[in-house]
Design a protein around this motif. Structure first.
Motif, PDB file in Angstrom:
ATOM      1  N   ILE A  64       0.833  -1.134   0.313  1.00  0.00           N
ATOM      2  CA  ILE A  64       0.112  -0.033   0.037  1.00  0.00           C
ATOM      3  C   ILE A  64       0.866   1.368  -0.763  1.00  0.00           C
ATOM      4  CG2 ILE A  64      -2.247   1.077   1.238  1.00  0.00           C
ATOM      5  CD1 ILE A  64      -2.375  -0.876   1.976  1.00  0.00           C
ATOM      6  N   SER A  65       1.173   2.252  -1.118  1.00  0.00           N
ATOM      7  CA  SER A  65       1.134   3.055  -1.287  1.00  0.00           C
ATOM      8  C   SER A  65       0.432   4.605  -0.991  1.00  0.00           C
ATOM      9  CB  SER A  65       1.811   2.639  -1.790  1.00  0.00           C
ATOM     10  OG  SER A  65       3.073   4.343  -2.671  1.00  0.00           O
ATOM     11  N   THR A  66       0.788   5.683  -0.264  1.00  0.00           N
ATOM     12  CA  THR A  66      -0.065   6.579   0.221  1.00  0.00           C
ATOM     13  C   THR A  66       1.133   8.241  -0.035  1.00  0.00           C
ATOM     14  OG1 THR A  66       0.425   7.044   1.909  1.00  0.00           O
ATOM     15  CG2 THR A  66      -2.350   5.327   1.147  1.00  0.00           C
ATOM     16  N   GLY A  67       1.200   8.099  -2.096  1.00  0.00           N
ATOM     17  CA  GLY A  67       1.666   9.601  -2.398  1.00  0.00           C
ATOM     18  C   GLY A  67       1.281  11.145  -2.355  1.00  0.00           C
ATOM     19  N   GLU A  68       1.733  11.970  -2.608  1.00  0.00           N
ATOM     20  CA  GLU A  68       0.749  13.031  -2.607  1.00  0.00           C
ATOM     21  C   GLU A  68      -0.240  13.095  -3.656  1.00  0.00           C
ATOM     22  OE1 GLU A  68       3.435  16.777  -2.684  1.00  0.00           O
ATOM     23  OE2 GLU A  68       4.394  15.919  -0.795  1.00  0.00           O
ATOM     24  N   ASP A  69       0.703  12.311  -5.196  1.00  0.00           N
ATOM     25  CA  ASP A  69       0.047  12.695  -6.203  1.00  0.00           C
ATOM     26  C   ASP A  69      -1.430  11.438  -6.465  1.00  0.00           C
ATOM     27  OD1 ASP A  69       1.135  14.264  -6.534  1.00  0.00           O
ATOM     28  OD2 ASP A  69       2.153  13.649  -7.824  1.00  0.00           O
ATOM     29  N   GLU A  70      -0.508  10.208  -5.432  1.00  0.00           N
ATOM     30  CA  GLU A  70      -1.862   9.108  -5.857  1.00  0.00           C
ATOM     31  C   GLU A  70      -1.573   8.404  -4.931  1.00  0.00           C
ATOM     32  OE1 GLU A  70      -0.652   6.819 -10.222  1.00  0.00           O
ATOM     33  OE2 GLU A  70       0.063   5.534  -8.327  1.00  0.00           O
ATOM     34  N   LEU A  71      -2.885   6.860  -5.113  1.00  0.00           N
ATOM     35  CA  LEU A  71      -3.230   6.691  -3.496  1.00  0.00           C
ATOM     36  C   LEU A  71      -2.883   4.443  -4.363  1.00  0.00           C
ATOM     37  CD1 LEU A  71      -6.443   7.421  -1.966  1.00  0.00           C
ATOM     38  CD2 LEU A  71      -3.630   8.286  -1.393  1.00  0.00           C
ATOM     39  N   SER A  72      -2.311   3.854  -3.560  1.00  0.00           N
ATOM     40  CA  SER A  72      -1.563   2.786  -4.016  1.00  0.00           C
ATOM     41  C   SER A  72      -2.200   1.247  -3.599  1.00  0.00           C
ATOM     42  CB  SER A  72      -0.405   3.311  -5.283  1.00  0.00           C
ATOM     43  OG  SER A  72      -0.392   1.052  -6.160  1.00  0.00           O
ATOM     44  N   PHE A  73      -2.787   0.654  -4.065  1.00  0.00           N
ATOM     45  CA  PHE A  73      -3.161  -0.303  -3.293  1.00  0.00           C
ATOM     46  C   PHE A  73      -3.237  -1.362  -4.180  1.00  0.00           C
ATOM     47  CE2 PHE A  73      -6.433   2.915  -3.302  1.00  0.00           C
ATOM     48  CZ  PHE A  73      -5.904   3.666  -1.033  1.00  0.00           C
ATOM     49  N   PRO A 103      -4.458   4.949   7.441  1.00  0.00           N
ATOM     50  CA  PRO A 103      -5.027   5.784   8.179  1.00  0.00           C
ATOM     51  C   PRO A 103      -5.222   7.229   7.021  1.00  0.00           C
ATOM     52  CG  PRO A 103      -2.767   5.380   8.939  1.00  0.00           C
ATOM     53  CD  PRO A 103      -2.791   4.270   8.131  1.00  0.00           C
ATOM     54  N   VAL A 104      -4.151   6.837   5.837  1.00  0.00           N
ATOM     55  CA  VAL A 104      -4.378   7.527   4.954  1.00  0.00           C
ATOM     56  C   VAL A 104      -5.661   7.161   4.389  1.00  0.00           C
ATOM     57  CG1 VAL A 104      -3.221   8.422   2.697  1.00  0.00           C
ATOM     58  CG2 VAL A 104      -1.608   8.477   4.451  1.00  0.00           C
ATOM     59  N   VAL A 105      -6.273   6.594   3.673  1.00  0.00           N
ATOM     60  CA  VAL A 105      -7.305   6.427   3.322  1.00  0.00           C
ATOM     61  C   VAL A 105      -8.816   6.899   4.397  1.00  0.00           C
ATOM     62  CG1 VAL A 105      -8.364   4.439   2.755  1.00  0.00           C
ATOM     63  CG2 VAL A 105      -6.579   4.206   1.830  1.00  0.00           C
ATOM     64  N   ARG A 106      -9.009   6.382   5.259  1.00  0.00           N
ATOM     65  CA  ARG A 106      -9.674   7.123   5.800  1.00  0.00           C
ATOM     66  C   ARG A 106      -9.585   8.712   5.619  1.00  0.00           C
ATOM     67  NH1 ARG A 106      -7.243   4.553  10.696  1.00  0.00           N
ATOM     68  NH2 ARG A 106      -6.688   6.376  11.461  1.00  0.00           N
ATOM     69  N   ASP A 107      -8.964   9.472   5.176  1.00  0.00           N
ATOM     70  CA  ASP A 107      -9.323  10.625   5.046  1.00  0.00           C
ATOM     71  C   ASP A 107      -9.558  11.181   3.504  1.00  0.00           C
ATOM     72  OD1 ASP A 107      -8.183  11.894   7.192  1.00  0.00           O
ATOM     73  OD2 ASP A 107      -5.900  11.901   6.191  1.00  0.00           O
ATOM     74  N   TYR A 108      -9.819   9.902   3.264  1.00  0.00           N
ATOM     75  CA  TYR A 108     -10.685   9.424   1.735  1.00  0.00           C
ATOM     76  C   TYR A 108     -12.394   8.814   1.855  1.00  0.00           C
ATOM     77  CZ  TYR A 108      -7.070  11.458  -0.763  1.00  0.00           C
ATOM     78  OH  TYR A 108      -6.212  12.057  -1.257  1.00  0.00           O
ATOM     79  N   PRO A 109     -13.033   9.425   3.100  1.00  0.00           N
ATOM     80  CA  PRO A 109     -14.207   8.532   2.956  1.00  0.00           C
ATOM     81  C   PRO A 109     -15.039   7.591   2.426  1.00  0.00           C
ATOM     82  CG  PRO A 109     -14.188  10.448   4.064  1.00  0.00           C
ATOM     83  CD  PRO A 109     -13.829  10.751   2.975  1.00  0.00           C
ATOM     84  N   ALA A 110     -15.061   8.018   1.159  1.00  0.00           N
ATOM     85  CA  ALA A 110     -15.907   6.574  -0.150  1.00  0.00           C
ATOM     86  C   ALA A 110     -15.200   5.966   0.107  1.00  0.00           C
ATOM     87  CB  ALA A 110     -16.040   8.072  -1.008  1.00  0.00           C
ATOM     88  N   LEU A 111     -13.806   6.026   0.206  1.00  0.00           N
ATOM     89  CA  LEU A 111     -13.184   4.917   0.019  1.00  0.00           C
ATOM     90  C   LEU A 111     -13.215   4.239   0.574  1.00  0.00           C
ATOM     91  CD1 LEU A 111      -9.551   6.388  -2.206  1.00  0.00           C
ATOM     92  CD2 LEU A 111     -12.036   5.293  -3.273  1.00  0.00           C
ATOM     93  N   VAL A 150      -5.364   5.070  -7.601  1.00  0.00           N
ATOM     94  CA  VAL A 150      -6.338   6.430  -7.504  1.00  0.00           C
ATOM     95  C   VAL A 150      -5.349   7.545  -7.434  1.00  0.00           C
ATOM     96  CG1 VAL A 150      -8.543   7.205  -6.051  1.00  0.00           C
ATOM     97  CG2 VAL A 150      -7.403   4.554  -5.926  1.00  0.00           C
ATOM     98  N   PRO A 151      -6.000   8.767  -8.135  1.00  0.00           N
ATOM     99  CA  PRO A 151      -5.286   9.757  -8.302  1.00  0.00           C
ATOM    100  C   PRO A 151      -6.021  10.609  -6.731  1.00  0.00           C
ATOM    101  CG  PRO A 151      -6.262   9.732 -10.172  1.00  0.00           C
ATOM    102  CD  PRO A 151      -6.863   7.779  -9.722  1.00  0.00           C
ATOM    103  N   ALA A 152      -4.799  11.433  -5.955  1.00  0.00           N
ATOM    104  CA  ALA A 152      -5.427  11.747  -4.543  1.00  0.00           C
ATOM    105  C   ALA A 152      -5.345  12.716  -5.002  1.00  0.00           C
ATOM    106  CB  ALA A 152      -3.813  12.248  -3.784  1.00  0.00           C
ATOM    107  N   THR A 153      -7.137  13.375  -5.202  1.00  0.00           N
ATOM    108  CA  THR A 153      -8.048  14.549  -5.352  1.00  0.00           C
ATOM    109  C   THR A 153      -8.429  15.390  -4.214  1.00  0.00           C
ATOM    110  OG1 THR A 153      -9.909  13.702  -5.629  1.00  0.00           O
ATOM    111  CG2 THR A 153      -8.507  13.825  -7.485  1.00  0.00           C
ATOM    112  N   LEU A 154      -8.948  16.628  -3.701  1.00  0.00           N
ATOM    113  CA  LEU A 154      -9.693  17.145  -2.756  1.00  0.00           C
ATOM    114  C   LEU A 154     -11.115  16.767  -2.938  1.00  0.00           C
ATOM    115  CD1 LEU A 154      -9.163  20.091  -0.769  1.00  0.00           C
ATOM    116  CD2 LEU A 154      -9.838  20.966  -3.147  1.00  0.00           C
ATOM    117  N   ALA A 155     -11.854  16.452  -3.954  1.00  0.00           N
ATOM    118  CA  ALA A 155     -12.519  16.130  -3.811  1.00  0.00           C
ATOM    119  C   ALA A 155     -12.566  14.881  -3.268  1.00  0.00           C
ATOM    120  CB  ALA A 155     -13.486  15.655  -5.264  1.00  0.00           C
ATOM    121  N   GLY A 156     -12.228  14.085  -3.238  1.00  0.00           N
ATOM    122  CA  GLY A 156     -11.390  12.495  -2.101  1.00  0.00           C
ATOM    123  C   GLY A 156     -11.950  13.168  -0.786  1.00  0.00           C
ATOM    124  N   ARG A 157     -11.261  13.967  -0.656  1.00  0.00           N
ATOM    125  CA  ARG A 157     -11.943  14.138   1.369  1.00  0.00           C
ATOM    126  C   ARG A 157     -13.013  14.821   1.847  1.00  0.00           C
ATOM    127  NH1 ARG A 157      -6.441  14.229   3.312  1.00  0.00           N
ATOM    128  NH2 ARG A 157      -4.529  13.985   1.564  1.00  0.00           N
TER     129      ARG A 157
END
Length: 332
Positions: free
Chosen positions: A61-70, A83-91, A218-225
């Motif tokens: 599992i990788s959670t960079g600034e531009d992308e989440l990778s699982f 902890p990073v995925v929890r900041d993207y509640p829909a996921l 998954v692209p890391a986007t503001l909308a995800g939060r």
């Protein structure tokens, strides 16, 4: 129980080689939470099973600034609680609201994408005609028990609902898959993985028989939060969705919607992206009225089954509530 060969490769390359050499009908075993059930029901009778669940290459599992990778072999519970995925509640919520804790501890995020429908006629045995199990035999659901069947993406050959939650959230965020086969790696947008039923509803996705999913990106986007996954079902747990929605919004300083994402679950033959509904909200204030209108746009083309018409209104309300929740989170 039918006998089958059991293969345990020690690497992804070994798994690809095993698939390339395998007999037709060979299946890949990841968490096993779907495959075992289908084998017990006689729906799947693979001549061989290739067990990849021990491959550490698939669990990163990788959670960079531009992308989440699982990695495709990462467990659903592990990803949901990251902890990073929890900041993207829909996921995170789409995983937490799927199945039971025991299943989430076993099931993988890659295997979850390929789970098969829970249509009772598909799983109920050979006495029921089912084009998904036996192409050309007919669809018993068309004149049978159809309360939970699809409203969108249906054909006269099949109205079975795609049952998953995770893919609904992923499709809303433009996720991509890295897959590998004998010809090497390729990248596939998640929206191009699943297919609607055609003349042969047995074909459910675009993966080749000798390909594996390596990872989900998954692209890391503001909308995800500013997002949520809202799931309505007959009972609060251990049940599949009657309607669900993965929604996300981004608001400017004046509260105007600048970005909107809507994925629909429990109502279509595949994970469904409601792009027209998204466009209806861009440039608007997010209110009960505009959210409701987006829900109506999302279900404008619905073809409800005979006893499932109530789920059109249920779906509209699900989208409405999900958008308003996402809006509150986006405004924080």
């Amino acid at each position: 129980m039918r006998s089958f060969a059991y293969v345990v490769p020690d690497s992804v390359a070994g798994a690809v080689d095993a698939l390339a050499a395998a007999e037709p009908g060979t299946k890949v075993l990841a968490g096993g939470t779907t495959l075992y059930d289908l084998m017990k029901l006689g729906i799947e009778a693979p001549p061989a099973v290739i067990d990849i669940h021990r491959l550490a290459e698939l669990t990163e599992i990788s959670t960079g600034e531009d992308e989440l990778s699982f990695g495709a072999g990462a467990k659903m519970a592990e990803v949901a609680d990251h902890p990073v995925v929890r900041d993207y509640p829909a996921l995170s919520e789409s995983l937490w609201r799927a199945a039971s804790q025991q299943l989430r501890n076993m099931a993988t995020v890659g295997g979850n994408l390929l789970q098969r429908t829970r249509c009772g006629y598909f799983r109920g045995g050979a006495e029921f005609p089912c084009n998904k199990r036996n192409p050309g035999s007919g669809c018993a659901a068309l004149e049978g028990l159809d309360r939970t069947h699809a409203l969108l993406g249906t054909r006269d050959t099949c109205i079975a609902t795609y049952p998953g939650d995770w893919a609904v959230a992923l499709i809303a965020f433009d996720a991509e898959l890295d897959v590998v086969g004998p010809q090497g790696e390729r990248t596939l947008p998640l929206g191009e993985l699943h297919v609607e039923p055609g003349d042969n509803p047995l074909l459910e996705h675009t993966l080749a028989a000798d390909e594996l999913i390596l990872r989900i990106r998954v692209p890391a986007t503001l909308a995800g939060r500013g997002s949520t996954y809202h799931k309505i079902r007959d009972r609060e747990s251990y049940a599949f969705a009657l309607a669900s929605a993965a929604t996300a919004v981004t608001l400017d300083a004046q509260g105007t919607v600048t970005d909107c994402r809507i994925g629909l679950g429990g109502v279509a033959t595949r994970p469904w992206r409601a792009t027209e509904a998204e466009r209806s909200l861009i440039g608007e204030q997010l209110t009960m009225e505009t959210a409701r209108h987006a829900g109506e746009v999302a279900f404008a083309d619905a073809r409800p089954p005979r006893t499932g018409a109530f789920r059109v209104e249920l779906g509209i309300r699900t989208v409405t509530d999900a958008l308003l929740t996402a809006g509150k989170r986006a405004a924080r």
